[in-house]
Design an enzyme around this catalytic site. Structure first.
Site, PDB file in Angstrom:
ATOM      1  N   ARG A   2       1.133  -8.816  -2.612  1.00 25.20           N
ATOM      2  CA  ARG A   2      -0.843  -9.163  -2.887  1.00 25.20           C
ATOM      3  C   ARG A   2      -1.126 -10.497  -2.360  1.00 25.20           C
ATOM      4  O   ARG A   2      -1.891 -10.288  -1.605  1.00 25.20           O
ATOM      5  CB  ARG A   2      -0.819  -8.414  -4.463  1.00 25.20           C
ATOM      6  N   ASP A  12      -7.480   7.043  -2.312  1.00 27.21           N
ATOM      7  CA  ASP A  12      -6.290   7.875  -1.814  1.00 27.21           C
ATOM      8  C   ASP A  12      -6.238   9.043  -2.615  1.00 27.21           C
ATOM      9  O   ASP A  12      -6.977   9.711  -2.201  1.00 27.21           O
ATOM     10  CB  ASP A  12      -5.153   7.005  -2.888  1.00 27.21           C
ATOM     11  N   GLU A  21     -13.395  -1.281  -5.043  1.00 25.08           N
ATOM     12  CA  GLU A  21     -11.867  -0.743  -5.621  1.00 25.08           C
ATOM     13  C   GLU A  21     -11.376  -1.308  -4.173  1.00 25.08           C
ATOM     14  O   GLU A  21     -11.612  -1.312  -3.309  1.00 25.08           O
ATOM     15  CB  GLU A  21     -12.053   1.355  -5.275  1.00 25.08           C
ATOM     16  N   GLY A  23      -5.764  -4.677  -7.968  1.00 24.07           N
ATOM     17  CA  GLY A  23      -5.869  -4.598  -6.487  1.00 24.07           C
ATOM     18  C   GLY A  23      -6.683  -5.142  -5.453  1.00 24.07           C
ATOM     19  O   GLY A  23      -7.179  -5.617  -4.504  1.00 24.07           O
TER      20      GLY A  23
HETATM   21  P1  IMP Z   1      -5.796   6.815  -6.520  1.00 25.10           P
HETATM   22  O1  IMP Z   1      -4.518   8.202  -6.075  1.00 25.10           O
HETATM   23  O2  IMP Z   1      -7.342   7.167  -5.618  1.00 25.10           O
HETATM   24  O3  IMP Z   1      -6.267   7.416  -8.011  1.00 25.10           O
HETATM   25  O4  IMP Z   1      -5.491   5.539  -6.074  1.00 25.10           O
HETATM   26  C1  IMP Z   1      -5.454   4.655  -6.866  1.00 25.10           C
HETATM   27  C2  IMP Z   1      -4.349   3.284  -7.531  1.00 25.10           C
HETATM   28  O5  IMP Z   1      -3.032   3.379  -6.782  1.00 25.10           O
HETATM   29  C3  IMP Z   1      -4.837   2.576  -5.827  1.00 25.10           C
HETATM   30  O6  IMP Z   1      -6.608   1.821  -6.453  1.00 25.10           O
HETATM   31  C4  IMP Z   1      -4.682   1.862  -6.005  1.00 25.10           C
HETATM   32  O7  IMP Z   1      -3.913   0.397  -6.865  1.00 25.10           O
HETATM   33  C5  IMP Z   1      -3.207   2.858  -5.642  1.00 25.10           C
HETATM   34  N1  IMP Z   1      -2.582   2.866  -4.413  1.00 25.10           N
HETATM   35  C6  IMP Z   1      -3.277   4.466  -4.167  1.00 25.10           C
HETATM   36  N2  IMP Z   1      -2.582   4.047  -2.765  1.00 25.10           N
HETATM   37  C7  IMP Z   1      -1.927   2.943  -2.474  1.00 25.10           C
HETATM   38  C8  IMP Z   1      -1.526   1.719  -1.386  1.00 25.10           C
HETATM   39  O8  IMP Z   1      -0.544   2.893  -0.348  1.00 25.10           O
HETATM   40  N3  IMP Z   1      -0.712   1.188  -1.035  1.00 25.10           N
HETATM   41  C9  IMP Z   1      -0.668   0.266  -2.470  1.00 25.10           C
HETATM   42  N4  IMP Z   1      -1.900   1.032  -4.427  1.00 25.10           N
HETATM   43  C10 IMP Z   1      -2.437   2.007  -3.474  1.00 25.10           C
HETATM   44 MG    MG Z   2      -6.332   0.543  -7.397  1.00 26.57          MG
END
Ligand code: IMP
Ligand code: MG
Length: 180
Positions: free
Chosen positions: A164, A101, A97, A42
């Site tokens: 993307r 999220d 990053e 990403g």
């Molecule tokens: P985490 O939940 O903070 O571990 O996020 C993990 C990964 O989930 C991020 O690095 C993104 O690759 C993906 N992600 C989280 N939220 C979104 C979103 O709204 N759109 C697309 N990918 C997301």
């Molecule tokens: Mg990611």
């Protein structure tokens, strides 16, 4: 799939903000060498733009962390699918990053990076969704945009590997569509 993408952050706004971030980061690391760790997939577009705005000596390497599943839900299970090629011992590391999220993947990655004994580790994210944080101690040092708790795509971010390539960030509007 008949979902629509509604623009949340325009291409122009993203470009302007990344230039500002690059200036701030360049000032903070003036006179030092910065080691960027780009989190695939990403963050690759954001990292490419940010890196071209940096005026300090910069290296880049890549990691890929996978949380199981390919839908919109982040899972708690994390594996490292690509590790750094070079040593970061004693380096000033900036993790790049796409989005913070739940904070789970950043937490996992920070531990992994810190075990390699860098001099400093900071976190830079294009987007932050503080409303969906599960690990409250995860807070980025540099944030492009704080966004509402919506699933977003574009500028590197995907939905099941699509979107993307969009030059802006938008959210998916599923309208009459059902999503599993
Ligand atoms: P985490 O939940 O903070 O571990 O996020 C993990 C990964 O989930 C991020 O690095 C993104 O690759 C993906 N992600 C989280 N939220 C979104 C979103 O709204 N759109 C697309 N990918 C997301
Ligand atoms: Mg990611």
């Amino acid at each position: 799939m008949g979902e629509k993408v509604v623009t949340l952050i325009s291409k122009e706004a993203i470009e302007k903000r990344i230039e500002e971030m690059a200036r701030e980061i360049s000032a903070d690391y003036a006179g030092r060498e910065l080691f960027l760790v780009c989190v695939l997939k990403g963050a690759f577009i954001f990292a490419a733009d940010l890196m071209r705005g940096l005026t300090v000596d910069t290296r880049v390497d890549f990691v890929d962390v996978s949380s199981y599943g390919k839908g919109m839900k982040s899972s708690a299970q994390m594996t490292l699918v690509l590790d750094l090629q070079d040593s970061i011992e004693d380096k000033d590391v900036l993790i790049i990053e796409d989005i913070a999220d739940t904070g789970r993947s950043i937490d996992f990655l920070k531990r992994h990076i810190e075990a390699k004994k860098p001099r400093t580790v900071k976190l830079c994210t294009l987007l932050d969704k503080p409303g969906s944080r599960v690990l409250p101690h995860i807070s980025p040092d540099y944030t492009g945009f704080i966004i509402p708790d919506k699933f977003v795509v574009g500028f590197g971010l995907d939905f099941a590997q699509r979107y993307r390539n969009l030059p802006f960030v938008g959210y998916l509007d599923f309208e009459d569509d059902s999503v599993e």
